[in-house]
Design a protein around this motif. Structure first.
Motif, PDB file in Angstrom:
ATOM      1  N   PHE A  45       0.861  -1.174   0.000  1.00 40.02           N
ATOM      2  CA  PHE A  45       0.000   0.000   0.000  1.00 40.02           C
ATOM      3  C   PHE A  45       0.898   1.224   0.000  1.00 40.02           C
ATOM      4  CE2 PHE A  45      -3.231  -2.868   0.358  1.00 40.02           C
ATOM      5  CZ  PHE A  45      -3.279  -3.566   1.551  1.00 40.02           C
ATOM      6  N   THR A  46       0.955   1.889  -1.168  1.00 45.80           N
ATOM      7  CA  THR A  46       1.915   2.979  -1.301  1.00 45.80           C
ATOM      8  C   THR A  46       1.525   4.216  -0.518  1.00 45.80           C
ATOM      9  OG1 THR A  46       0.792   3.647  -3.327  1.00 45.80           O
ATOM     10  CG2 THR A  46       2.723   2.253  -3.561  1.00 45.80           C
ATOM     11  N   HIS A  47       0.310   4.254  -0.040  1.00 46.95           N
ATOM     12  CA  HIS A  47      -0.073   5.430   0.730  1.00 46.95           C
ATOM     13  C   HIS A  47       0.168   5.203   2.219  1.00 46.95           C
ATOM     14  CE1 HIS A  47      -3.586   2.796   0.370  1.00 46.95           C
ATOM     15  NE2 HIS A  47      -4.038   3.301   1.485  1.00 46.95           N
ATOM     16  N   MET A  48       0.786   4.071   2.575  1.00 49.09           N
ATOM     17  CA  MET A  48       1.097   3.808   3.991  1.00 49.09           C
ATOM     18  C   MET A  48       2.574   3.495   4.146  1.00 49.09           C
ATOM     19  SD  MET A  48      -1.901   1.131   4.929  1.00 49.09           S
ATOM     20  CE  MET A  48      -3.608   1.396   4.537  1.00 49.09           C
TER      21      MET A  48
END
Lengths: 346, 281, 259
Positions: A89-92
């Motif tokens: 998950f690139t947003h985490m």
């Protein structure tokens, strides 16, 4: 004998009229490292995805620990997956990625902290909690993906060609690490790859597939030494596959003469395929050889020479530390136990 | 799981049918009927509205709309392409600022921009006042075709520049270097490499200018003084003043078809298709 | 030399773009109503601007409709985009083709089509019809912004979320939406901008005294202009420039944070 943790019974899967998985029957034992091996399009990934719950079988049943799970969605299966391109998950950040599954299960915060710390240690990424996923190298991302899956303590871990995007040296290191991890954590690994060397290195059991059909199931040694058909013989390691005739038990004819061998059980004069591994053939003087031929190519591979010799109506590949130059007349020798006879395949 | 995600779109599908499909079908329906629209029972099938269009007077209107739109689009292309080129060669530091200031007029209200031109071009407007001040005879620009064309160019120029600029900025520098490495000078590089690569942007730009230009009624109304009737004005009149919804609908359908044909021609020229998106910046 | 020509040409174009606006700005300070004479410097038109009921009402409706329709269209558009993204090939194509009709059609056709619908349903033209119409042409642009982001997203990411125990709605909230957020925001901004600027569709679908800025300017331009519109132009320009400067600052600063 450990129990069967996953079983596929008469499972078939079609996509747009193409049969990707054709009526396969397979069981996987607990705590084993099992590899599904085959070329692109053979159905290995589809099989894995059906076990994970991302595809539904068109026919047949899948059992997990004795329970039929065809209708159980992925988020309810005690199975976790490591995806080919990691799917982090690139947003985490790293911590949040690994904590994702635990948070869903409402694990208390200090327990989450503890488990993540332990996981990061296992995958050798201690201190990386707050790092952003995009700032990591391929190998590091891979390990986060593994940690994210394993931290949920699944009974089975599915790995879909996880090392494909890594460079050779890193890949070999990770192979060893994964094997160790599997032994340490003590769960079942189901691994998918098209790299036969990888499969032979890491697995307890190898399942060779082609065209949606299981070709052979066995230990790496069995698969290598006793391929059941031409496809497996060709796919695993280098092989010389010669067409011949089984005269009677223990006697086979090819390349213009009869040879003593260890195989039996074929009908008289049955057409067969013969497999001889290149490393089992030796080069000698023409008179001393079982087959005579001429060297047509020599390539130095570091570990050995790889030579092509035309003789007996066939181009034999030989791997040996001995060398004969191109154009030389040579003799080929091998032992009866190096001759492996298989049913003639298509 | 995919199947379950699909249902997220179902409400919108219903919405689309009600608010996109049905209205167009209604327009189509009115275009092939005649009678009092307030009294559905009085409606009967008739192609009279369509045959009316073939009156020379109306054909002139259609022709004029096309003519003005094509002229404006051409000017926008000729004037706008260099702008896109120049901006793409500006130093990186200033590029954003230049682009930003180029975009400011678009963000200002379309009506205000057209109205601004009225101030300048009108008989008592800025230009004429200036000319009179200098002792020169005043120009009768507005109302007139020239004013309309100017208004179109003014309003739509940025829409030609943007797509071309977007495509230009995406061209890999190494492609240009390869061209020069192989012996092409700047002019040859432009003609043989840059220009062909920007064709998708040009097509986008032409679409984004021609379409509103051919269907406008505001610009022709305000800057043409009501004397330069374009299709847009004609349609608007049918629905407001004339109250002939049948004829207005027929004209609208014809306008739609003309635009669809132009776009089909455009996409044939382009051939290469994007993924699931209309050709917008 | 070439550089000079380039700069010269660019400057010419900029003059062409800004001249009309600048003229208006200058005359917004003009004591005299006429566009020819300079009667002295004054701010009275600005004062009148804020007193003018019609203008204030138009501004009010303009912003209200733009805000509401962009919010509604962003929500509907985002979820619909996700739904469409997961459709089978044929249904997806059909849905997208219909979806893009308001984008491809000229404003005037969309406007009269919607008006025809409302009249046939015996709906009174007014705020609701204008709001609905704006939403109709806004949603396709939101979908246009969000779909590419959905396509770009690693397909496995959603599966990874499910694999780790997330239900589909949890995955939607915690994984999909954060990933497509840039597209959602862009879509919302486009929708807002289009709404604020719209004339033709609003013209045909409003009534009962509900008006917006564009319609107001249009009727004034036809009759004869109020100089307070010049003042409005100046203020608008100022707002737009400030906004764009702010956005510019945000995106260049944020470049380090966003990989």
């Amino acid at each position: 004998m450990s129990k069967k943790i996953i079983e596929l019974v008469n499972v078939t899967k079609r996509f747009n009229g193409v049969t990707a998985v054709n009526n396969i029957n397979l069981y996987i034992r607990e705590n084993e490292f099992v590899t599904l091996l085959g070329p692109s399009g053979c159905g290995k990934t589809t099989t894995l995805r059906m076990i994970g719950g991302f595809e539904d079988p068109d026919e047949g049943d899948i059992f997990f620990d004795g329970v039929r799970i065809n209708d159980v969605p992925p988020y309810k299966r005690n199975i976790n997956t490591v995806f080919q391109r990691y799917a982090l998950f690139t947003h985490m950040n790293v911590y949040e990625n690994i904590a994702f599954g635990l948070r869903i299960k409402k694990v208390p915060k200090d327990e989450i902290d503890r488990r993540i710390k332990r996981m990061l240690k296992l995958v050798d990424l201690e201190g990386f909690e707050n790092r952003h996923v995009d700032s990591l190298s391929g190998g590091q991302q891979q390990r986060v993906a593994i940690a994210r899956a394993l931290v949920n303590e699944p009974k089975v871990l599915l790995l879909d060609e996880p090392l494909g995007a890594l460079d050779l040296k890193l890949r070999k290191e990770m192979q060893i690490e994964l094997m160790d991890m599997q032994k340490n954590v003590g769960i079942t690994f189901i691994y998918v790859t098209h790299d036969q060397e990888e499969a032979l290195t890491m697995s307890d059991t190898v399942v060779v597939m082609n065209n949606g059909v299981i070709q052979q199931v066995g230990t790496p040694v069995d698969i290598y030494n006793e391929p059941v058909n031409r496809f497996v013989a060709d796919f695993i390691g280098e092989s010389n596959i010669i067409e011949g005739v089984m005269i009677e038990d223990f006697v086979v004819e090819f390349s213009g003469r009869k040879f003593k061998c260890l195989d039996k059980g074929f009908s008289h004069n049955e057409p067969v395929d013969i497999v001889i591994r290149p490393e089992d053939i030796d080069i000698t003087e023409p008179e001393k050889g079982l087959i005579q031929g001429v060297v047509t190519s020599v390539v130095f591979k570091g570990v050995h020479y790889e030579m092509l010799v035309e003789g007996g109506g066939f181009e034999y590949m030989i791997q040996s530390t001995d060398m004969a130059p191109v154009g030389a007349n040579v003799g080929l020798t091998f032992n009866p136990e190096d001759i492996h006879v298989m049913k003639r395949g298509s | 799981m995919k199947n379950r995600a699909r249902i997220l779109a179902y409400p919108y599908i219903v919405w689309m049918i009600i608010f996109i499909v049905v209205p167009l079908l209604l327009v189509l329906f009115y275009s092939v009927t005649e009678g009092n629209i307030n009294d559905p029972s009085s409606l009967s099938f008739s192609l009279k509205s369509y045959t009316r269009v073939f009156d020379i007077m109306y054909l002139n209107v259609i022709w004029k709309s096309f003519k003005l739109a094509i002229i404006s689009t051409l000017f926008c292309l000729i004037l706008g392409y260099p702008v896109a080129l120049i901006i793409s060669t500006v130093k990186a530091r200033y590029k954003n600022i230049v682009l930003m200031f180029f975009l400011v007029p678009i963000w200002m209200n379309f009506l205000l921009r057209t109205y601004a031109w009225m101030s300048i071009l009108s008989p008592n407007g800025f230009i004429n006042r200036l000319l009179t001040f200098l002792g020169l005879p005043p120009l009768q620009i507005m109302p007139g075709q020239t004013a309309v064309i100017l208004g179109m160019i003014y309003n739509f120029l940025p829409f030609m520049v943007l797509p071309i600029y977007t495509v230009l900025s995406k061209i890999d520098k190494s492609v240009l270097e390869a061209a020069m490495d192989l012996g092409a000078n700047k002019i040859v590089t432009f003609i043989k490499v840059i220009l062909p690569l920007t064709v998708p942007g040009i097509i986008s730009g032409i679409t984004m200018v021609f379409m509103p230009a051919v269907s406008t009624f505001v610009i022709s109304q305000l800057l043409g003084g009501g004397k330069e009737l374009l299709i847009g004005n004609l349609i608007e009149q049918q629905f407001t003043v004339q109250r002939d919804w049948h004829f207005g609908s027929a004209l609208s359908i014809i306008l739609m078809i003309m635009i669809l044909i132009s776009m089909a021609i455009m996409s044939k020229v382009e051939k290469d298709d994007g993924n699931g998106g209309a050709p917008i910046w | 030399m070439v550089k000079f020509l380039k700069r010269f040409y660019l400057t010419l174009i900029f003059i062409f773009l800004y001249a009309p606006i600048l003229v208006l700005i200058v005359f917004s300070f003009n004591e005299s109503k006429s566009r020819g004479y300079w009667g002295g410097f004054t701010l009275k038109w600005y004062v009148e601007l804020f007193r003018d009921r019609d203008i204030l009402k138009a501004l009010y409706y303009t912003f209200l409709v733009a805000l509401l329709s962009s919010i509604i269209s962003t929500v509907i558009g985002t979820f619909s985009a996700i739904g469409i993204h997961n459709m089978g090939l044929f249904t997806k194509k059909m849905a997208l083709n219909i979806n893009y009709l308001p984008v491809l059609n000229p404003d005037i056709v969309t406007g009269i089509a919607l008006m025809t619908l409302f009249v046939s349903l015996n709906m009174r033209l007014g705020f609701m019809t204008m709001l609905i119409s704006h939403t109709v042409f806004n949603i396709p642009y939101v979908i246009l912004s969000v779909l590419p982001k959905l396509k770009q997203m690693d397909k496995n990411m959603t599966e990874a979320a499910l694999d780790l125990g997330a239900t589909p709605s949890y995955a939607l909230r915690k994984v999909i939406i954060p990933q497509i957020m840039p597209g959602v925001i862009t879509g919302a901004l486009i929708a807002f901008t289009l709404s604020i600027d719209d004339f033709v569709i609003s013209f045909f679908t409003t009534g009962s005294g509900v008006t917006n800025l564009s319609i107001l300017v249009y009727s004034m331009a036809k009759r004869g202009v109020k100089p307070s519109i010049n003042a409005l132009t100046t203020l608008m320009l100022l707002t737009v420039v400030i906004l764009l400067l702010l956005i510019n600052k945000r995106t260049t600063k944020g470049d380090e944070l966003i990989p």
